[in-house]
Design a protein around this motif. Structure first.
Motif, short mmCIF file in Angstrom:
data_model
loop_
_atom_site.label_atom_id
_atom_site.label_comp_id
_atom_site.label_asym_id
_atom_site.label_seq_id
_atom_site.Cartn_x
_atom_site.Cartn_y
_atom_site.Cartn_z
N GLN A 1 9.95 5.11 -0.68
CA GLN A 1 9.43 5.70 0.55
C GLN A 1 7.96 6.04 0.35
OE1 GLN A 1 11.31 5.76 3.34
NE2 GLN A 1 12.82 4.70 2.08
N ARG A 2 7.13 5.01 0.37
CA ARG A 2 5.72 5.16 0.06
C ARG A 2 4.88 5.16 1.34
NH1 ARG A 2 3.61 3.59 -4.79
NH2 ARG A 2 2.47 1.78 -4.00
N THR A 3 3.68 5.70 1.22
CA THR A 3 2.79 5.74 2.37
C THR A 3 2.21 4.37 2.66
OG1 THR A 3 0.88 6.23 0.98
CG2 THR A 3 2.11 8.12 1.85
N TYR A 4 1.62 4.24 3.85
CA TYR A 4 0.83 3.06 4.17
C TYR A 4 -0.56 3.31 3.58
CZ TYR A 4 4.47 2.05 7.66
OH TYR A 4 5.64 1.78 8.31
N ASN A 5 -0.85 2.68 2.45
CA ASN A 5 -2.06 2.98 1.69
C ASN A 5 -3.19 2.02 2.07
OD1 ASN A 5 -4.02 3.57 -0.19
ND2 ASN A 5 -2.70 3.33 -1.98
N PHE A 6 -4.16 2.54 2.81
CA PHE A 6 -5.34 1.76 3.20
C PHE A 6 -6.60 2.25 2.50
CE2 PHE A 6 -2.43 1.04 6.77
CZ PHE A 6 -2.51 -0.33 6.92
N LYS B 1 -2.87 10.09 10.09
CA LYS B 1 -2.41 10.76 8.86
C LYS B 1 -0.98 11.27 9.02
CE LYS B 1 -3.79 14.33 5.54
NZ LYS B 1 -4.81 15.38 5.23
N LYS B 2 -0.67 11.83 10.18
CA LYS B 2 0.68 12.33 10.44
C LYS B 2 1.71 11.20 10.42
CE LYS B 2 -0.83 16.24 13.26
NZ LYS B 2 -0.91 16.80 14.65
N GLU B 3 1.27 10.00 10.80
CA GLU B 3 2.17 8.85 10.82
C GLU B 3 2.27 8.15 9.46
OE1 GLU B 3 4.16 7.81 13.34
OE2 GLU B 3 3.53 9.64 14.36
N GLY B 4 1.59 8.70 8.45
CA GLY B 4 1.70 8.15 7.10
C GLY B 4 0.67 7.11 6.72
N PHE B 5 -0.38 6.97 7.54
CA PHE B 5 -1.46 6.03 7.21
C PHE B 5 -2.52 6.77 6.41
CE2 PHE B 5 0.38 4.53 11.25
CZ PHE B 5 0.83 3.28 10.84
N VAL B 6 -2.70 6.36 5.17
CA VAL B 6 -3.61 7.06 4.25
C VAL B 6 -4.88 6.24 4.05
CG1 VAL B 6 -3.88 7.88 1.86
CG2 VAL B 6 -1.70 8.18 3.05
N GLY B 7 -6.02 6.94 4.00
CA GLY B 7 -7.28 6.28 3.64
C GLY B 7 -7.97 5.54 4.75
N PRO C 1 0.83 -4.54 2.08
CA PRO C 1 1.76 -5.49 2.69
C PRO C 1 1.48 -5.75 4.18
CG PRO C 1 2.82 -3.37 2.36
CD PRO C 1 1.47 -3.26 1.72
N TYR C 2 1.92 -6.88 4.64
CA TYR C 2 1.80 -7.27 6.06
C TYR C 2 2.41 -6.18 6.95
CZ TYR C 2 2.47 -10.08 10.32
OH TYR C 2 2.44 -10.55 11.61
N GLU C 3 3.54 -5.63 6.51
CA GLU C 3 4.25 -4.63 7.31
C GLU C 3 3.38 -3.40 7.56
OE1 GLU C 3 6.84 -7.52 5.68
OE2 GLU C 3 5.46 -6.16 4.62
N ALA C 4 2.54 -3.03 6.57
CA ALA C 4 1.67 -1.87 6.74
C ALA C 4 0.61 -2.15 7.80
CB ALA C 4 1.01 -1.51 5.41
N CYS C 5 0.06 -3.36 7.76
CA CYS C 5 -0.97 -3.74 8.74
C CYS C 5 -0.37 -3.85 10.14
CB CYS C 5 -1.62 -5.05 8.33
SG CYS C 5 -2.50 -4.95 6.76
N LYS C 6 0.83 -4.35 10.22
CA LYS C 6 1.51 -4.46 11.52
C LYS C 6 1.78 -3.07 12.09
CE LYS C 6 5.25 -7.01 13.79
NZ LYS C 6 5.79 -5.94 14.63
N ALA C 7 2.25 -2.17 11.23
CA ALA C 7 2.53 -0.80 11.68
C ALA C 7 1.25 -0.12 12.16
CB ALA C 7 3.17 0.00 10.55
N PHE C 8 0.15 -0.35 11.44
CA PHE C 8 -1.12 0.27 11.82
C PHE C 8 -1.63 -0.31 13.14
CE2 PHE C 8 -5.82 0.86 11.30
CZ PHE C 8 -5.81 2.25 11.40
#
Length: 365
Positions: A6-11, A321-327, A346-353
């Motif tokens: 359960q990791r953050t979306y690390n940007f 930040k509240k939605e888990g997007f870091v950086g 990952p692609y999934e992080a970019c799609k979510a963002f």
């Protein structure tokens, strides 16, 4: 025990995301590295166990980048920032000039260091345009007698990237590729020297990769401190002093992960797909999101943009930040927003963002 997935979306722009499978392997090997009874951090850098780690990392990098036989691969310390000084110290000879293409803060810093060691000048600059673009190749003005021409291939702060590299003929071409090395195919033979801090696409911070043509080494100045000579590290396989052993181990594992993904061609394809998700939202927002970089200079690694007001930007960053997007804050020097979509993001992080961006516009447009 495996890492919590359960990791953050690390940007983050750097140090940045690392492949989860690499982190899990490092975790499994951390206490007892491959039967040695020691962590890789405890191994002597003169031991056979570490020597294998070191040489495997070099071998994988050579294979992935198709590095020609007449180049040396070095693992150094001090980050790209030390290279700003080492390069002119070694290669800016008396009576010669060094030319620099100015495309952002990092090229400015490299240029400033070069002037401490000799004569350096700007071959081109996009500063007047707030570094929104990469200068056209036809606008570069340099002399064939120059010691070298220096470029920064990707600009993390402003979100621009060279799409085509200059043909400098007899002038050695030197590139800081810290933030886009290994993200797309490159022809190493075009460059006399490539350097890159590891903390974007190669591994954790603490290692600096240098790829240097042997012919350039033969032209180096000699009356400089031992540790600052490239030849010192070439002659000792980057083991003149204790190297950042754990960082090099991680670098080798990240390179192995790239191989498992299908190599640089596959990684490049994914990077284009990831960046497109976010750029499409910017382009289709009718000005709600304002991209910083010109469309022909856009980086696939660092996507920079602003909103219509500082107040709206603060709200965007707070909700992200509240939605888990870091950086996703822009660099402190210019503000705004930035999503760094390095190889391990990952692609999934970019799609979510991108979906978050669309929803934010609906709620606030």
């Amino acid at each position: 025990m495996k890492l919590d997935v359960q990791r953050t979306y690390n940007f983050n722009a750097g140090p940045s995301a690392l492949p989860l499978s690499v982190l899990e392997k490092a975790q499994a090997e951390l206490v007892n590295f491959r039967g040695t009874g020691m962590s890789v951090m405890e191994l002597s850098h003169r031991s056979a166990a570490y020597e294998e780690v070191h040489n495997v990392a070099k071998s994988r990098l050579k294979e992935l980048l198709s590095i020609p036989y007449n180049y040396e691969i070095l693992f150094l310390q001090g980050g790209a920032s030390l290279q700003f000084s080492m390069i002119p110290m070694n290669f800016l000879q008396s009576g010669k000039k060094a030319s620099y293409v100015m495309t952002g803060s990092w090229s400015e810093k490299a240029f400033k260091e070069a002037k401490l060691f000799g004569e350096a000048y700007q071959a081109a600059s996009s500063k007047e345009d707030k570094y929104r673009t990469i200068p056209k190749l036809s606008d570069l003005i340099f002399d064939q007698s120059d010691a070298y021409l220096h470029i920064t291939s990707n600009n993390t702060i402003y979100g621009t990237q060279w799409k085509v590299f200059p043909n400098t003929e007899n002038v050695p071409l030197i590139a800081d590729m810290s933030s886009d090395i290994l993200s797309r195919p490159i022809d190493v033979s075009k460059f006399a020297l490539i350097y890159a801090g590891a903390q974007k696409n190669l591994g954790p911070s603490g290692v600096t990769v240098v790829i240097i043509r042997k012919e350039l080494l033969e032209q180096a100045n000699t009356n400089i401190p031992t540790m600052l000579k490239y030849s010192t590290h070439v002659n000792n396989n980057s083991l003149y002093n204790t190297p950042p052993t754990f960082g090099i181990y991680m670098l080798g594992e990240v390179l192995g992960w790239v191989q498992e993904q299908g190599g640089i061609q596959e990684i490049a394809k994914r990077n284009e797909e990831k960046a497109k998700l976010i750029y499409d939202v910017i382009d289709q927002s009718n000005g709600f999101y304002i991209g910083h970089a010109g469309t022909d200079s856009r980086s696939l690694m660092n996507i920079t943009f602003n909103l219509q007001s500082e107040e709206l930007e603060k709200k965007f960053l707070s909700e992200a930040k509240k939605e888990g997007f870091v950086g996703v804050n822009g660099h402190r020097s210019i503000g705004g927003c930035r999503a760094s979509t390095y190889n391990a993001v990952p692609y999934e992080a970019c799609k979510a963002f991108s979906e978050f961006m669309v929803q934010f516009q609906k709620n606030n447009g």
